[in-house]
Design an enzyme around this catalytic site. Structure first.
Site, PDB file in Angstrom:
ATOM      1  N   ASP A  24      51.530   4.734  52.764  1.00 44.06           N
ATOM      2  CA  ASP A  24      50.685   3.972  51.840  1.00 44.06           C
ATOM      3  C   ASP A  24      49.406   3.536  52.544  1.00 44.06           C
ATOM      4  O   ASP A  24      49.396   2.543  53.264  1.00 44.06           O
ATOM      5  CB  ASP A  24      51.464   2.759  51.333  1.00 44.06           C
ATOM      6  CG  ASP A  24      50.802   2.129  50.121  1.00 44.06           C
ATOM      7  OD1 ASP A  24      49.705   2.573  49.748  1.00 44.06           O
ATOM      8  OD2 ASP A  24      51.392   1.194  49.547  1.00 44.06           O
ATOM      9  N   VAL A  29      54.498 -12.591  50.800  1.00 44.11           N
ATOM     10  CA  VAL A  29      54.393 -12.947  52.212  1.00 44.11           C
ATOM     11  C   VAL A  29      53.757 -14.329  52.353  1.00 44.11           C
ATOM     12  O   VAL A  29      52.767 -14.639  51.690  1.00 44.11           O
ATOM     13  CB  VAL A  29      53.539 -11.915  52.989  1.00 44.11           C
ATOM     14  CG1 VAL A  29      53.609 -12.182  54.479  1.00 44.11           C
ATOM     15  CG2 VAL A  29      53.982 -10.506  52.671  1.00 44.11           C
TER      16      VAL A  29
END
Lengths: 297, 233
Positions: free
Chosen positions: A139, A36
């Site tokens: 998650d 990212v």
């Protein structure tokens, strides 16, 4: 991982489909699924994630699903998906809102241990709104959440988001119910609540929790030997045992439990400590009272 | 879209085959029969083992995924590889259809992102709901000794994920080398994924590493199963 594109600061990334140009400022995250970058385009700053085509498509779907939450979205707003074409190869990427702030484990550093309980309350608020959409987070690692200034938590990576009833898409063993041999990997609210409880413990005792991974009894003794976590021990134990069916039920218990411990702590600990802790008990008590009023209605 | 049964063979090995047919050739044969071959190479150190090229070649020929990991990272890799191979299988069917409609070069990546997202949603539905037959083929030659606890744990982990699927799944466990043949069936086809880890053998077979013949023999198990299916209909 194959087909991974590495961008460098200053580089211009031009989308094949939209023609939009994004200038890379810096890398802000890197995981098994992609990288990212913080980028700047004509519309301002955004987070750009390179990943394989299937992950881009599935994260796009997860982010757009989150936008159905009224008011502030619990995750970043989705901007657009596109491809970068370079030397004959295609690198899919997508853009989302850049959420600035500390991740959970950075936030708690140097703060009083009781903050872990506050973070759990915020996390449960986040999970409440996500579960209402029929999805679990999956998650629950601290790196996936950011504390934003309005005293709330937002998710920055929703790769593990899974529809109720399916098998969890992505997880980290430490926060995974199945890895602790405490249940299945089926997507249901109790799966996230288990993860949230482990996350709370590991925010304070990460190394110890990591060492006992898989043994739930050892995890329980970590809770019992921690002064801050003792305060909410019954709630954590219920979450470990899968006793909560919803995030709101766990939050309600947590607030009640937190409020109850008020007197015991005030007599038991030194003055300086209780001054700060007391502030939180008053706050939690007030919250519990508001909640009770709300429930009675 | 209707989807038949997804057939997968997952090979867990730590190194070079040393006897019999070329394993990559056997993987290519499996692929032609509609069975995807995935390979996980378990290494000790820094990933410069000589077996790496063979591992990649097997997965490439078998149309599946390959990973090289250290024993400690085996658990999550086994789950991820199995999931990705399932979606990979579905995507390759879609790509084939696209080539029929559009042109020889077309694939999902040549469609605009918005369309891809719609496809991804369908692919997820299918891979969650379609029937799955998964055969795990484990290398039990002497060099695997220290890795067996990790393999057992990974199989437990895999069973946890597979049992949480919506669609029906069958599992089978084979090991090689076998006592009297290249490979040996340890657990016949069962719907109970838990058996994979529960009855995982602790004893090594030792000796040679006949990866190619082992794949061939394990494949017969898929064939028998589909024959059985036909008869039962």
């Amino acid at each position: 991982m194959k087909n991974r594109y590495e961008a460098s600061p200053g580089e211009q990334i031009k989308g094949k489909w939209t023609g939009h140009v994004w200038r890379v400022e810096r890398e802000i995250g890197r995981g098994a699924n992609g990288i990212v970058y913080l980028v700047r385009g004509s519309a301002g700053r955004a987070a750009l994630k390179f990943a394989d085509s299937a992950s881009v498509a599935s994260e796009t779907n997860a982010l757009t699903a989150l936008e159905r939450v009224r008011g502030a979205s619990p995750g970043p707003f989705f901007i657009e998906a596109d491809d970068l074409e370079k030397e004959g190869a295609v690198y899919p990427f997508f853009l989302m809102e850049f959420i600035d702030g500390p991740m959970l484990h950075t936030f708690i550093k140097g703060k009083k241990e009781e903050w872990a309980i506050i973070l759990l309350i915020w996390l449960l608020t986040f999970l409440e709104s996500l579960h209402r959409l029929g999805h679990v987070m999956g998650d629950l690692k601290p790196e996936n959440f950011i504390v934003v200034s309005r005293k709330a938590i937002r998710a920055v990576d929703v790769g593990g988001m899974t529809k109720f009833g399916r098998s969890i898409k992505e997880y980290t063993a430490l926060y995974d119910r199945a890895a602790w041999q405490a249940g299945t990997r089926r997507a249901e609210p109790a799966y996230d609540l288990f993860g949230a409880a482990v996350l709370t413990v590991s925010l304070l005792h990460k190394q110890t929790v990591q060492r006992v991974l898989g043994n739930i009894d050892d995890l329980k003794s970590i809770v019992q030997s921690s002064p801050a976590l003792q305060l909410i021990e019954p709630v954590l134990f219920n979450a470990f045992a899968g006793k909560y069916e919803s995030a709101s039920a766990m939050k309600r218990d947590l607030l009640l439990c937190f409020a109850k411990t008020k007197t015991r702590t005030r007599t038991g600990r030194q003055k300086r400590k209780t001054f700060w802790a007391g502030k939180w008990f008053v706050l939690a008590g007030a919250l519990a009272a508001i909640l009770m009023l709300f429930l009675l209605n | 879209m209707k989807m038949g049964t997804m057939k997968q063979l997952l090979l867990l090995t730590d190194g070079c085959s040393n006897t019999g047919e070329d394993p990559a050739m056997m993987a290519a044969f499996a692929r032609r029969r509609g069975i995807t071959v995935n390979v996980i190479g378990i290494v000790d150190g820094n990933g410069t083992d000589p077996g790496l090229a063979e591992i990649e070649a097997i997965a490439k020929a078998g149309g599946g995924e390959s990973r090289i990991v250290q024993a400690a990272a085996l658990s999550e890799t086994v789950v991820n590889v199995t999931r990705q191979a399932m979606t990979g299988t579905i995507y390759s069917i879609i790509n084939e259809e696209l080539r029929g409609i559009l042109n020889k070069e077309a694939n999902v990546e040549s469609l605009p992102p918005a369309t891809r997202s719609e496809i991804a949603e369908k692919v997820e539905d299918i891979s969650e709901e379609a029937a799955l037959e998964l055969l795990v083929l484990t290398d039990m030659s002497a060099s695997m000794k220290l890795k067996l606890p990790a393999v057992k744990e990974a199989l437990y982990d895999l069973s946890m994920s597979m049992q949480s699927r919506i669609g029906p799944s069958s599992f089978s466990l084979w090991t090689f080398p076998g006592k009297y043949s290249a490979a040996e069936e340890r657990i016949g086809w069962t719907n109970d994924a838990g058996k994979l880890a529960e009855s995982f053998p602790q004893l090594l077979s030792g000796g040679i590493t006949p990866t190619g013949p082992a794949i061939r023999q394990a494949l017969s198990s898929f064939m028998e199963m589909s024959e059985y299916d036909e008869k039962s209909i």
